[in-house]
Design a protein around this motif. Structure first.
Motif, PDB file in Angstrom:
ATOM      1  N   ILE A 121      96.653 -14.074  76.385  1.00 11.62           N
ATOM      2  CA  ILE A 121      96.717 -12.914  75.707  1.00 11.62           C
ATOM      3  C   ILE A 121      96.473 -12.524  77.652  1.00 11.62           C
ATOM      4  O   ILE A 121      95.939 -12.684  77.790  1.00 11.62           O
ATOM      5  N   ASN A 122      97.976 -12.812  77.781  1.00 12.29           N
ATOM      6  CA  ASN A 122      97.903 -10.994  79.213  1.00 12.29           C
ATOM      7  C   ASN A 122      98.024  -9.451  78.188  1.00 12.29           C
ATOM      8  O   ASN A 122      97.837  -9.480  77.333  1.00 12.29           O
ATOM      9  N   TYR A 123      98.051  -8.785  78.801  1.00  8.39           N
ATOM     10  CA  TYR A 123      97.960  -6.872  79.085  1.00  8.39           C
ATOM     11  C   TYR A 123      99.400  -6.448  78.097  1.00  8.39           C
ATOM     12  O   TYR A 123     100.133  -6.062  77.472  1.00  8.39           O
ATOM     13  N   LYS A 124     100.175  -7.647  78.767  1.00  5.37           N
ATOM     14  CA  LYS A 124     101.482  -7.067  78.350  1.00  5.37           C
ATOM     15  C   LYS A 124     101.838  -7.711  76.677  1.00  5.37           C
ATOM     16  O   LYS A 124     102.405  -7.214  76.522  1.00  5.37           O
ATOM     17  N   ASP A 125     101.387  -8.532  76.853  1.00  7.69           N
ATOM     18  CA  ASP A 125     101.297  -9.230  75.047  1.00  7.69           C
ATOM     19  C   ASP A 125     100.890  -8.620  73.978  1.00  7.69           C
ATOM     20  O   ASP A 125     100.790  -8.549  73.084  1.00  7.69           O
ATOM     21  N   ALA A 126      99.798  -8.098  74.779  1.00  8.59           N
ATOM     22  CA  ALA A 126      98.893  -7.126  73.500  1.00  8.59           C
ATOM     23  C   ALA A 126      99.859  -5.906  73.462  1.00  8.59           C
ATOM     24  O   ALA A 126      99.796  -5.148  72.401  1.00  8.59           O
ATOM     25  N   LEU A 127     100.354  -5.634  74.841  1.00  9.72           N
ATOM     26  CA  LEU A 127     101.246  -4.261  74.483  1.00  9.72           C
ATOM     27  C   LEU A 127     102.142  -4.489  73.501  1.00  9.72           C
ATOM     28  O   LEU A 127     102.811  -3.061  73.192  1.00  9.72           O
TER      29      LEU A 127
ATOM     30  N   ALA B 178     103.285  -0.052  68.346  1.00  8.87           N
ATOM     31  CA  ALA B 178     104.486   0.994  68.693  1.00  8.87           C
ATOM     32  C   ALA B 178     105.015   1.508  70.165  1.00  8.87           C
ATOM     33  O   ALA B 178     104.284   1.802  70.288  1.00  8.87           O
ATOM     34  N   ASN B 179     105.852   1.947  70.499  1.00 15.12           N
ATOM     35  CA  ASN B 179     106.283   2.378  71.472  1.00 15.12           C
ATOM     36  C   ASN B 179     106.262   1.748  72.736  1.00 15.12           C
ATOM     37  O   ASN B 179     106.084   2.600  73.572  1.00 15.12           O
ATOM     38  N   SER B 180     106.281   0.493  72.845  1.00 14.68           N
ATOM     39  CA  SER B 180     105.068   0.365  73.981  1.00 14.68           C
ATOM     40  C   SER B 180     106.743  -0.257  75.340  1.00 14.68           C
ATOM     41  O   SER B 180     106.217  -0.807  76.167  1.00 14.68           O
ATOM     42  N   LYS B 181     107.279  -0.404  74.643  1.00 15.25           N
ATOM     43  CA  LYS B 181     108.802  -0.870  75.737  1.00 15.25           C
ATOM     44  C   LYS B 181     109.048  -1.794  76.138  1.00 15.25           C
ATOM     45  O   LYS B 181     110.116  -2.898  76.464  1.00 15.25           O
TER      46      LYS B 181
ATOM     47  N   GLY C 137     103.896 -13.445  73.341  1.00 10.54           N
ATOM     48  CA  GLY C 137     103.053 -14.254  74.352  1.00 10.54           C
ATOM     49  C   GLY C 137     104.266 -14.843  75.295  1.00 10.54           C
ATOM     50  O   GLY C 137     105.312 -15.935  74.878  1.00 10.54           O
ATOM     51  N   ILE C 138     103.856 -14.541  76.596  1.00  9.65           N
ATOM     52  CA  ILE C 138     104.745 -14.189  77.671  1.00  9.65           C
ATOM     53  C   ILE C 138     104.684 -16.053  78.231  1.00  9.65           C
ATOM     54  O   ILE C 138     105.299 -16.444  79.069  1.00  9.65           O
ATOM     55  N   ASP C 139     103.751 -16.441  77.702  1.00  9.76           N
ATOM     56  CA  ASP C 139     103.321 -17.956  78.727  1.00  9.76           C
ATOM     57  C   ASP C 139     103.427 -19.269  77.601  1.00  9.76           C
ATOM     58  O   ASP C 139     103.133 -18.799  76.382  1.00  9.76           O
ATOM     59  N   LEU C 140     103.467 -20.037  77.773  1.00  7.63           N
ATOM     60  CA  LEU C 140     103.290 -21.746  76.640  1.00  7.63           C
ATOM     61  C   LEU C 140     103.474 -22.924  77.525  1.00  7.63           C
ATOM     62  O   LEU C 140     103.912 -22.642  79.137  1.00  7.63           O
ATOM     63  N   ALA C 141     102.512 -23.532  77.214  1.00  6.67           N
ATOM     64  CA  ALA C 141     102.314 -24.794  78.021  1.00  6.67           C
ATOM     65  C   ALA C 141     102.340 -25.583  76.686  1.00  6.67           C
ATOM     66  O   ALA C 141     101.465 -25.456  75.851  1.00  6.67           O
TER      67      ALA C 141
ATOM     68  N   ASN D 297      91.283  -6.820  71.434  1.00  6.55           N
ATOM     69  CA  ASN D 297      89.855  -6.596  72.507  1.00  6.55           C
ATOM     70  C   ASN D 297      90.836  -6.648  73.891  1.00  6.55           C
ATOM     71  O   ASN D 297      89.899  -5.530  74.821  1.00  6.55           O
ATOM     72  N   VAL D 298      91.500  -6.764  73.810  1.00  4.75           N
ATOM     73  CA  VAL D 298      93.080  -6.877  75.031  1.00  4.75           C
ATOM     74  C   VAL D 298      93.280  -4.913  75.663  1.00  4.75           C
ATOM     75  O   VAL D 298      93.206  -4.396  76.489  1.00  4.75           O
TER      76      VAL D 298
END
Ligand SMILES: NC(=O)c1ccc[n+]([C@@H]2O[C@H](COP(=O)([O-])OP(=O)(O)OC[C@H]3O[C@@H](n4cnc5c(N)ncnc54)[C@H](OP(=O)(O)O)[C@@H]3O)[C@@H](O)[C@H]2O)c1
Length: 329
Positions: free
Chosen positions: A43-49, A53-56, A66-70, A313-314
């Motif tokens: 979980i990155n901050y960008k994922d939490a955003l 709503a309205n986070s763009k 989820g900007i990352d996966l393995a 939490n993030v």
């Protein structure tokens, strides 16, 4: 392959955003040559955003963030990848306009995939995630601009954040003298244990002087904002700032003097669309010389079913280290 699988879906109706773990089928996934069984995400901050709503961040709904996966290739329509291959995907349109890593399965384009390098596990790749990859890219670019271990001190701002923590650890792993800057009163012992030689308070003030004392050969800066001008005027000769983020604001002013009297460099870092050749090189470094001995010490492993609590939490900055989703936990 299971008939249905679980995915964390963000949807929007009449301006109201909802988040829910849902059962999907493989046919619900977007087009792409490679189907991946996801083993880990983070979980990155960008994922939490992406969940508010309205986070763009999200370009179209419904979306799986989820900007990352393995994970492991389940099915491939390209000779570049075979079932059973262990692979990493970070950045591009993942989790913003293409279903991302908060899902037991993902389908992606072949040109977005990196084979897991030797000497790295799938779990380790997600302890790094975009945060670690970005820190690695920043170090690579700083070195390309003249930073070497013989040089003086390297400052890392936002040192308890994802990018900051991993920057401190990696710089220490390759022998730099790291100065960590943090706004947290109780973080000194933890940052020193991860490799910081010195811990200083956040730089919060600016002044009108065109130049300051020469302090740092390089700065890794995920904070930005007005105080970026202070970093530039305190760089040593030919020093560089790697500009990564804007946690502290998206604008700064600077005089020309640090550039023409001290050869200061500002280096922009973009982890999302890095060229594949560079991307593979950075991942190889993350598996080898940049890999800190304490990499596992900063992970907090969670179950997929608990994802929403950790996203919250993030959003409230209550997390520390890297939150890793283990899909088999
Ligand atoms: N360019 C790229 O490709 C790229 C890639 C990844 C991330 N980013 C960006 O980099 C930034 C940091 O990402 P991250 O994942 O490290 O985020 P993070 O884990 O939320 O860390 C941010 C850190 O910044 C510090 N901070 C928080 N609020 C602040 C404020 N108002 N003023 C100064 N410092 C503050 C805190 O550290 P302390 O309490 O220790 O000071 C916090 O832990 C974000 O803007 C993100 O979007 C960019």
């Amino acid at each position: 392959m299971t008939e249905t699988f679980k995915a964390f879906v963000v949807d929007e109706q009449d301006g109201k955003v909802t988040n829910q773990i849902k059962n999907l089928t493989i046919d619900d996934l977007p087009e792409g040559e490679v189907l991946i069984k996801v083993k880990y995400s983070g979980i990155n901050y960008k994922d939490a955003l992406a969940t508010v709503a309205n986070s763009k961040i999200v370009q179209s709904y419904p979306m799986i963030p989820g900007i990352d996966l393995a994970g492991v290739v389940e099915k491939s329509d390209t000779p570049a990848f075979n079932p059973g291959d262990e692979v990493i995907v970070t950045g591009y349109d993942l989790g913003t306009s293409r279903f991302g890593g908060f899902s037991e399965y993902a389908r992606v384009k072949e040109e977005q995939i990196v084979q897991l390098p030797k000497d790295l596990t799938l779990e380790e790749s997600m302890i790094y995630g975009t945060a670690g990859y970005t820190a690695g890219l920043a170090i690579e670019k700083l070195e390309h601009n003249g930073l070497s271990v013989e040089n003086k001190e390297v400052l890392v701002r936002g040192a308890t954040g994802g990018v900051g923590t991993l920057s401190v650890m990696m710089l220490n792993a390759i022998g730099y003298k790291v100065i960590a800057s943090t706004g947290k009163d109780n973080a000194e012992a933890q940052l020193k244990a991860l490799g910081a030689r010195e811990v200083i308070s956040r730089i919060t003030k600016t002044d009108d002087k065109p130049l300051g004392s020469r302090k740092w050969q390089a700065v890794i800066d995920p904070i930005g904002g007005d105080t970026l001008s202070q970093l530039i005027k305190h760089l040593d000769y030919d020093g560089s700032v790697a500009v990564i983020g804007m946690t502290g604001g998206n604008h700064f002013d600077s005089s020309i003097f640090p550039f023409i009297l001290r050869g200061a460099n500002i280096i922009g870092i973009d982890s999302v669309y890095t060229e594949m050749k560079v991307r593979k090189h950075i991942w190889r470094r993350l598996a080898r010389d940049l890999k800190p001995a304490q990499l596992h010490d900063i992970k907090q492993t969670i179950k997929f079913d608990d994802i929403e609590t950790h996203i919250n939490n993030v959003l409230e900055h209550k997390n520390s280290g890297r939150i890793i989703i283990d899909f088999e936990a």
